[in-house]
Write a protein that holds these residues in place. Sequence first.
Motif, PDB file in Angstrom:
ATOM      1  N   THR A  37      17.382 -61.653 -16.692  1.00 17.28           N
ATOM      2  CA  THR A  37      18.239 -60.530 -16.290  1.00 17.28           C
ATOM      3  C   THR A  37      18.465 -59.554 -17.451  1.00 17.28           C
ATOM      4  N   THR A  38      17.653 -59.692 -18.504  1.00 16.74           N
ATOM      5  CA  THR A  38      17.814 -58.834 -19.678  1.00 16.74           C
ATOM      6  C   THR A  38      17.551 -57.376 -19.311  1.00 16.74           C
ATOM      7  N   GLU A  39      18.483 -56.503 -19.675  1.00 18.93           N
ATOM      8  CA  GLU A  39      18.304 -55.086 -19.419  1.00 18.93           C
ATOM      9  C   GLU A  39      17.477 -54.455 -20.536  1.00 18.93           C
ATOM     10  N   LEU A  40      16.862 -53.338 -20.222  1.00 19.08           N
ATOM     11  CA  LEU A  40      16.082 -52.641 -21.240  1.00 19.08           C
ATOM     12  C   LEU A  40      17.008 -52.186 -22.365  1.00 19.08           C
ATOM     13  N   PRO A  41      16.571 -52.315 -23.599  1.00 23.93           N
ATOM     14  CA  PRO A  41      17.418 -51.911 -24.727  1.00 23.93           C
ATOM     15  C   PRO A  41      17.554 -50.396 -24.800  1.00 23.93           C
ATOM     16  N   GLU A  42      18.597 -49.951 -25.479  1.00 22.86           N
ATOM     17  CA  GLU A  42      18.762 -48.526 -25.732  1.00 22.86           C
ATOM     18  C   GLU A  42      17.735 -48.063 -26.763  1.00 22.86           C
ATOM     19  N   ARG A  43      17.460 -46.786 -26.755  1.00 25.89           N
ATOM     20  CA  ARG A  43      16.520 -46.214 -27.710  1.00 25.89           C
ATOM     21  C   ARG A  43      17.089 -46.349 -29.119  1.00 25.89           C
ATOM     22  N   ALA A  44      16.296 -46.916 -30.020  1.00 22.11           N
ATOM     23  CA  ALA A  44      16.736 -47.124 -31.393  1.00 22.11           C
ATOM     24  C   ALA A  44      16.760 -45.807 -32.158  1.00 22.11           C
ATOM     25  N   LYS A  45      17.646 -45.716 -33.134  1.00 24.98           N
ATOM     26  CA  LYS A  45      17.735 -44.503 -33.950  1.00 24.98           C
ATOM     27  C   LYS A  45      16.404 -44.195 -34.629  1.00 24.98           C
ATOM     28  N   VAL A  46      15.690 -45.256 -35.027  1.00 25.22           N
ATOM     29  CA  VAL A  46      14.447 -45.063 -35.759  1.00 25.22           C
ATOM     30  C   VAL A  46      13.350 -44.444 -34.897  1.00 25.22           C
ATOM     31  N   ALA A  47      13.485 -44.505 -33.570  1.00 27.88           N
ATOM     32  CA  ALA A  47      12.406 -44.059 -32.685  1.00 27.88           C
ATOM     33  C   ALA A  47      12.034 -42.604 -32.926  1.00 27.88           C
ATOM     34  N   ASP A  48      13.022 -41.729 -33.026  1.00 26.80           N
ATOM     35  CA  ASP A  48      12.730 -40.312 -33.230  1.00 26.80           C
ATOM     36  C   ASP A  48      12.115 -40.063 -34.612  1.00 26.80           C
ATOM     37  N   PHE A  49      12.581 -40.811 -35.603  1.00 27.03           N
ATOM     38  CA  PHE A  49      12.027 -40.653 -36.948  1.00 27.03           C
ATOM     39  C   PHE A  49      10.583 -41.149 -37.002  1.00 27.03           C
ATOM     40  N   ALA A  50      10.318 -42.267 -36.327  1.00 29.15           N
ATOM     41  CA  ALA A  50       8.945 -42.790 -36.298  1.00 29.15           C
ATOM     42  C   ALA A  50       8.021 -41.820 -35.572  1.00 29.15           C
ATOM     43  N   ALA A  51       8.517 -41.187 -34.518  1.00 30.41           N
ATOM     44  CA  ALA A  51       7.708 -40.197 -33.807  1.00 30.41           C
ATOM     45  C   ALA A  51       7.353 -39.033 -34.720  1.00 30.41           C
ATOM     46  N   ALA A  52       8.296 -38.605 -35.546  1.00 30.70           N
ATOM     47  CA  ALA A  52       8.030 -37.513 -36.489  1.00 30.70           C
ATOM     48  C   ALA A  52       7.012 -37.944 -37.544  1.00 30.70           C
ATOM     49  N   ARG A  53       7.090 -39.203 -37.967  1.00 29.73           N
ATOM     50  CA  ARG A  53       6.108 -39.711 -38.937  1.00 29.73           C
ATOM     51  C   ARG A  53       4.711 -39.698 -38.333  1.00 29.73           C
ATOM     52  N   ARG A  54       4.613 -40.124 -37.069  1.00 34.56           N
ATOM     53  CA  ARG A  54       3.303 -40.139 -36.406  1.00 34.56           C
ATOM     54  C   ARG A  54       2.743 -38.730 -36.245  1.00 34.56           C
ATOM     55  N   ALA A  55       3.630 -37.784 -35.958  1.00 31.80           N
ATOM     56  CA  ALA A  55       3.167 -36.401 -35.787  1.00 31.80           C
ATOM     57  C   ALA A  55       2.573 -35.850 -37.076  1.00 31.80           C
ATOM     58  N   LYS A  56       3.146 -36.219 -38.210  1.00 29.52           N
ATOM     59  CA  LYS A  56       2.615 -35.751 -39.498  1.00 29.52           C
ATOM     60  C   LYS A  56       1.227 -36.331 -39.765  1.00 29.52           C
TER      61      LYS A  56
END
Length: 509
Positions: A37-56
């Motif tokens: 019954t585990t619910e999906l976790p909330e988006r982690a703070k690091v997610a947006d920063f990691a996305a920016a790293r990947r874009a670079k």
Amino acid sequence: MNTHEEQPLEERVNNRSQPPQSEAFTSFMASSWAPDTTELPERAKVADFAAARRAKISAQFPGERLVIPAGPLKVRSNDTDYRFRPHSAFAHQTGLGTDHEPDAVLVFEPVDEGTGDDGSNHEVTLYFTPLAGRDTAKFYADPRYGEFWIGPRPTLAAVEAEYGVRTKDLAELEVAVTKNAGNAALGGVQIRLVREVDLNVDALVDTSRYNTGVDLEQADAQDALLTEALSAARLVKDEVEIENLSRSVENTIAGFENVVRAIPRAVAHHRGERVIEGAFFAKAREEGNDLGYDTIAACGNNATILHWIRNNGAVEEGKLMLVDAGVEDDTLYTADVTRTLPISGKFTEVQAKVYQAVLDAADAAFEVAVPGNKFRDVHAAAMKVLAERLESWGLLPVSAEVSLTDDGGQHRRWMPHGTSHHLGLDVHDCAQAKRELYLDGIIEPGMVFTIEPGLYFKEEDLAIPEEYRGIGVRIEDDVLITEEGNRNLSAALPRTVEGVEEWMDSLKS
């Protein structure tokens, strides 16, 4: 004549954990489990920063497929593994910390320029082995990956929700990596790989290259440029990285407090250095994930051995104890701090003189560790102080001015290492970055590195008076470069002669 079927060698390591094979057992094991019954976790703070790293990274390699493995589990002994730690490039580009995810691979798939994730040139997918259902044999029969043995693994949906990167089953990796691959000049998609992380992925890419006529030597050189770029991408830390490092430093300071409290027990033990090492490690495991590197707990002459990690010596009154240690946070960011402590609680006159010289060198390095200066200026500032001090003590065979020239260097007999290195996911972070970006690089806000001068006078060194022999001193702090100058992340740990003595006295009770 032996009528038993020979057991394959690779299966024998699991002889201790073979479950029953009966249909009755497998049917029973697959039944009567509570629903997940585990619910999906909330988006982690690091997610947006990691996305920016990947874009670079995406911007540097348009039209190319990039393959970044996490790495496999590593066998410690027979059928037991070390705690898993992903490759730092993988961790940086995903934001995944400790215990995520053995065998995983991050793939940057090229798309039309600007149409990829967050307007980048790629769509990025994380391939990993998802949670096995409790109705499968893997749940209870696989001691390396089964939930019954190692606990739950995340689902594809859970990782995607928390870290903001699309996910697919690892079983789909081979097609994703090899489809349309080949010589770019002939219309194929060029692959760049972070090599020597996962030998299975290396073999997959190499086989594809061989089958499509790609020049393997040239491909290796292109792979190296990806590794270099991923390393250089960590030279300037983002907000969440600085938070991670700050937390690691805070926990490291708590570990040093444990060390001081353990000194009486260390003095009483025939392997007192191990007591010191264990005191720090206990706090590291309690407050963080692990150690960023093997602790140096070196008393007396052992403190003059730069990489002393045997830590099997005695801890004796009247001598100095050099402790170089760092907590690796569960985000995998590590601190790296050194303090040199008088076992008796008070420095002798000679010990204090040597300590003060090292402290003055560190302070000089802090003065030039500001935006606009070169990284190598930090080392030069520390060396100038130490060379001048060694000259004033009559230890240099030449003047400090001569020793500091390219044709000199005599002062380096007692300070042979560099004064600084970048710090982050690796204790010696960004090590594959180009020289012009590292040693010759310009210091920028957001960089985090160590300042760690030292003096090491060995007992067997006949070039110095006897009073100096057996004294090793290093003072190491972790510095964050800011717009205004710098901030010592480890400043809460006393570093002056008087400050160290008072701090140690306060921890006696």
